[in-house]
Design a protein around this motif. Structure first.
Motif, PDB file in Angstrom:
ATOM      1  N   GLN A  83       0.837  -1.195   0.000  1.00  0.00           N
ATOM      2  CA  GLN A  83       0.000   0.000   0.000  1.00  0.00           C
ATOM      3  C   GLN A  83       0.871   1.243   0.000  1.00  0.00           C
ATOM      4  N   ALA A  84       0.590   2.098  -0.938  1.00  0.00           N
ATOM      5  CA  ALA A  84       1.333   3.355  -1.070  1.00  0.00           C
ATOM      6  C   ALA A  84       0.694   4.440  -0.221  1.00  0.00           C
ATOM      7  N   GLY A  85       1.452   5.473   0.020  1.00  0.00           N
ATOM      8  CA  GLY A  85       0.936   6.660   0.698  1.00  0.00           C
ATOM      9  C   GLY A  85       0.388   7.620  -0.337  1.00  0.00           C
ATOM     10  N   VAL A  86      -0.765   7.271  -0.894  1.00  0.00           N
ATOM     11  CA  VAL A  86      -1.401   8.073  -1.935  1.00  0.00           C
ATOM     12  C   VAL A  86      -2.843   8.356  -1.556  1.00  0.00           C
ATOM     13  N   ASP A  87      -3.392   9.418  -2.166  1.00  0.00           N
ATOM     14  CA  ASP A  87      -4.817   9.675  -1.976  1.00  0.00           C
ATOM     15  C   ASP A  87      -5.602   8.905  -3.037  1.00  0.00           C
ATOM     16  N   ASP A  88      -6.910   9.095  -3.074  1.00  0.00           N
ATOM     17  CA  ASP A  88      -7.736   8.327  -4.009  1.00  0.00           C
ATOM     18  C   ASP A  88      -7.489   8.682  -5.468  1.00  0.00           C
ATOM     19  N   ASP A  89      -6.790   9.791  -5.724  1.00  0.00           N
ATOM     20  CA  ASP A  89      -6.405  10.154  -7.086  1.00  0.00           C
ATOM     21  C   ASP A  89      -4.980   9.712  -7.403  1.00  0.00           C
ATOM     22  N   LEU A  90      -4.389   8.881  -6.523  1.00  0.00           N
ATOM     23  CA  LEU A  90      -3.026   8.349  -6.682  1.00  0.00           C
ATOM     24  C   LEU A  90      -1.958   9.443  -6.641  1.00  0.00           C
ATOM     25  N   VAL A  91      -2.232  10.495  -5.863  1.00  0.00           N
ATOM     26  CA  VAL A  91      -1.274  11.586  -5.682  1.00  0.00           C
ATOM     27  C   VAL A  91      -0.467  11.320  -4.413  1.00  0.00           C
ATOM     28  N   VAL A  92       0.854  11.438  -4.530  1.00  0.00           N
ATOM     29  CA  VAL A  92       1.769  11.246  -3.404  1.00  0.00           C
ATOM     30  C   VAL A  92       1.990  12.600  -2.726  1.00  0.00           C
ATOM     31  N   PRO A  93       1.827  12.688  -1.398  1.00  0.00           N
ATOM     32  CA  PRO A  93       2.078  13.954  -0.702  1.00  0.00           C
ATOM     33  C   PRO A  93       3.548  14.377  -0.830  1.00  0.00           C
ATOM     34  N   GLU A  94       3.792  15.667  -0.719  1.00  0.00           N
ATOM     35  CA  GLU A  94       5.170  16.166  -0.767  1.00  0.00           C
ATOM     36  C   GLU A  94       5.968  15.737   0.454  1.00  0.00           C
ATOM     37  N   SER A  95       5.359  15.757   1.614  1.00  0.00           N
ATOM     38  CA  SER A  95       6.036  15.435   2.871  1.00  0.00           C
ATOM     39  C   SER A  95       6.187  13.928   3.041  1.00  0.00           C
ATOM     40  N   LEU A  96       7.396  13.477   3.387  1.00  0.00           N
ATOM     41  CA  LEU A  96       7.624  12.062   3.662  1.00  0.00           C
ATOM     42  C   LEU A  96       6.743  11.585   4.814  1.00  0.00           C
ATOM     43  N   GLU A  97       6.653  12.379   5.865  1.00  0.00           N
ATOM     44  CA  GLU A  97       5.814  11.989   7.005  1.00  0.00           C
ATOM     45  C   GLU A  97       4.368  11.793   6.575  1.00  0.00           C
ATOM     46  N   ASP A  98       3.826  12.733   5.804  1.00  0.00           N
ATOM     47  CA  ASP A  98       2.444  12.604   5.332  1.00  0.00           C
ATOM     48  C   ASP A  98       2.267  11.358   4.468  1.00  0.00           C
ATOM     49  N   GLU A  99       3.274  11.052   3.657  1.00  0.00           N
ATOM     50  CA  GLU A  99       3.201   9.868   2.799  1.00  0.00           C
ATOM     51  C   GLU A  99       3.167   8.587   3.629  1.00  0.00           C
ATOM     52  N   ILE A 100       4.015   8.505   4.636  1.00  0.00           N
ATOM     53  CA  ILE A 100       4.036   7.295   5.472  1.00  0.00           C
ATOM     54  C   ILE A 100       2.740   7.157   6.264  1.00  0.00           C
ATOM     55  N   VAL A 101       2.249   8.239   6.829  1.00  0.00           N
ATOM     56  CA  VAL A 101       0.983   8.192   7.571  1.00  0.00           C
ATOM     57  C   VAL A 101      -0.149   7.754   6.644  1.00  0.00           C
ATOM     58  N   LEU A 102      -0.166   8.267   5.425  1.00  0.00           N
ATOM     59  CA  LEU A 102      -1.207   7.895   4.468  1.00  0.00           C
ATOM     60  C   LEU A 102      -1.069   6.422   4.061  1.00  0.00           C
ATOM     61  N   ALA A 103       0.152   5.920   3.943  1.00  0.00           N
ATOM     62  CA  ALA A 103       0.348   4.494   3.655  1.00  0.00           C
ATOM     63  C   ALA A 103      -0.230   3.643   4.793  1.00  0.00           C
ATOM     64  N   PHE A 104       0.006   4.050   6.043  1.00  0.00           N
ATOM     65  CA  PHE A 104      -0.580   3.330   7.183  1.00  0.00           C
ATOM     66  C   PHE A 104      -2.108   3.398   7.132  1.00  0.00           C
ATOM     67  N   ASP A 105      -2.659   4.570   6.786  1.00  0.00           N
ATOM     68  CA  ASP A 105      -4.116   4.694   6.637  1.00  0.00           C
ATOM     69  C   ASP A 105      -4.623   3.736   5.561  1.00  0.00           C
ATOM     70  N   ASN A 106      -3.876   3.648   4.456  1.00  0.00           N
ATOM     71  CA  ASN A 106      -4.304   2.794   3.347  1.00  0.00           C
ATOM     72  C   ASN A 106      -4.191   1.312   3.686  1.00  0.00           C
ATOM     73  N   VAL A 107      -3.214   0.945   4.497  1.00  0.00           N
ATOM     74  CA  VAL A 107      -3.159  -0.431   5.000  1.00  0.00           C
ATOM     75  C   VAL A 107      -4.435  -0.713   5.793  1.00  0.00           C
ATOM     76  N   GLU A 108      -4.806   0.205   6.659  1.00  0.00           N
ATOM     77  CA  GLU A 108      -6.013   0.036   7.476  1.00  0.00           C
ATOM     78  C   GLU A 108      -7.259  -0.111   6.602  1.00  0.00           C
ATOM     79  N   ARG A 109      -7.378   0.745   5.587  1.00  0.00           N
ATOM     80  CA  ARG A 109      -8.526   0.683   4.676  1.00  0.00           C
ATOM     81  C   ARG A 109      -8.573  -0.655   3.943  1.00  0.00           C
ATOM     82  N   THR A 110      -7.405  -1.129   3.528  1.00  0.00           N
ATOM     83  CA  THR A 110      -7.331  -2.375   2.772  1.00  0.00           C
ATOM     84  C   THR A 110      -7.639  -3.576   3.660  1.00  0.00           C
ATOM     85  N   LEU A 111      -7.096  -3.597   4.879  1.00  0.00           N
ATOM     86  CA  LEU A 111      -7.426  -4.665   5.826  1.00  0.00           C
ATOM     87  C   LEU A 111      -8.935  -4.746   6.052  1.00  0.00           C
ATOM     88  N   ALA A 112      -9.571  -3.595   6.168  1.00  0.00           N
ATOM     89  CA  ALA A 112     -11.010  -3.552   6.447  1.00  0.00           C
ATOM     90  C   ALA A 112     -11.837  -4.216   5.356  1.00  0.00           C
TER      91      ALA A 112
END
Length: 141
Positions: free
Chosen positions: A37-66
């Protein structure tokens, strides 16, 4: 006979499924595997900030597990892939700090095994991290 269920993450996962023909998760009985799972939004855009990207990847893992009835509390193994340059040669402390903070925040004291791998390229331009996990549903109760 095992029960097999595939899951597709709403949003970006639906787009990737349509374009590339793969599911984001599979559950076989109580065992769950997810694709990276990448740290992307629903439009497959990667945030500029590394921290935001990693947090979003963790969010996307959670969404995918669900999609197959699992949560971070069920996770037993994490694989993370981190883009490194030949000059760096190693995964930076900035990656590790955010990863560790997210583990603490999401796993509530659970300590799954973790394999961290440095790579030269990931699936989308601009990606610096990708996370995949294995989970056993109910193991975190």
């Amino acid at each position: 006979m095992s029960t097999v269920t595939f899951g597709i993450t709403p949003g970006y996962g639906e787009k990737l499924n349509k374009a590339l023909g793969y599911s984001g998760a599979v559950r076989v009985d109580d065992r769950v595997e997810i694709s990276g799972q990448a740290g992307v939004d629903d439009d497959l855009v990667v945030p500029e900030s590394l921290e935001d990207e990693i947090v979003l990847a963790f969010d996307n893992v959670e969404r995918t597990l669900a999609t197959v009835g699992a949560t971070w509390r069920d996770v037993i193994h994490v694989n993370s892939y981190h883009k490194v340059t030949p000059e760096e040669g190693v995964i930076g402390a900035d990656h590790n700090a955010v990863m560790a903070e997210q583990f603490r925040r999401r796993l509530d004291g659970r300590e799954p095994i973790w394999t961290e791998t440095g790579v030269t390229a990931l699936g989308l331009a601009g990606m610096r991290v990708e996370i995949r996990v294995t989970a056993v549903v109910g193991s975190g109760d």
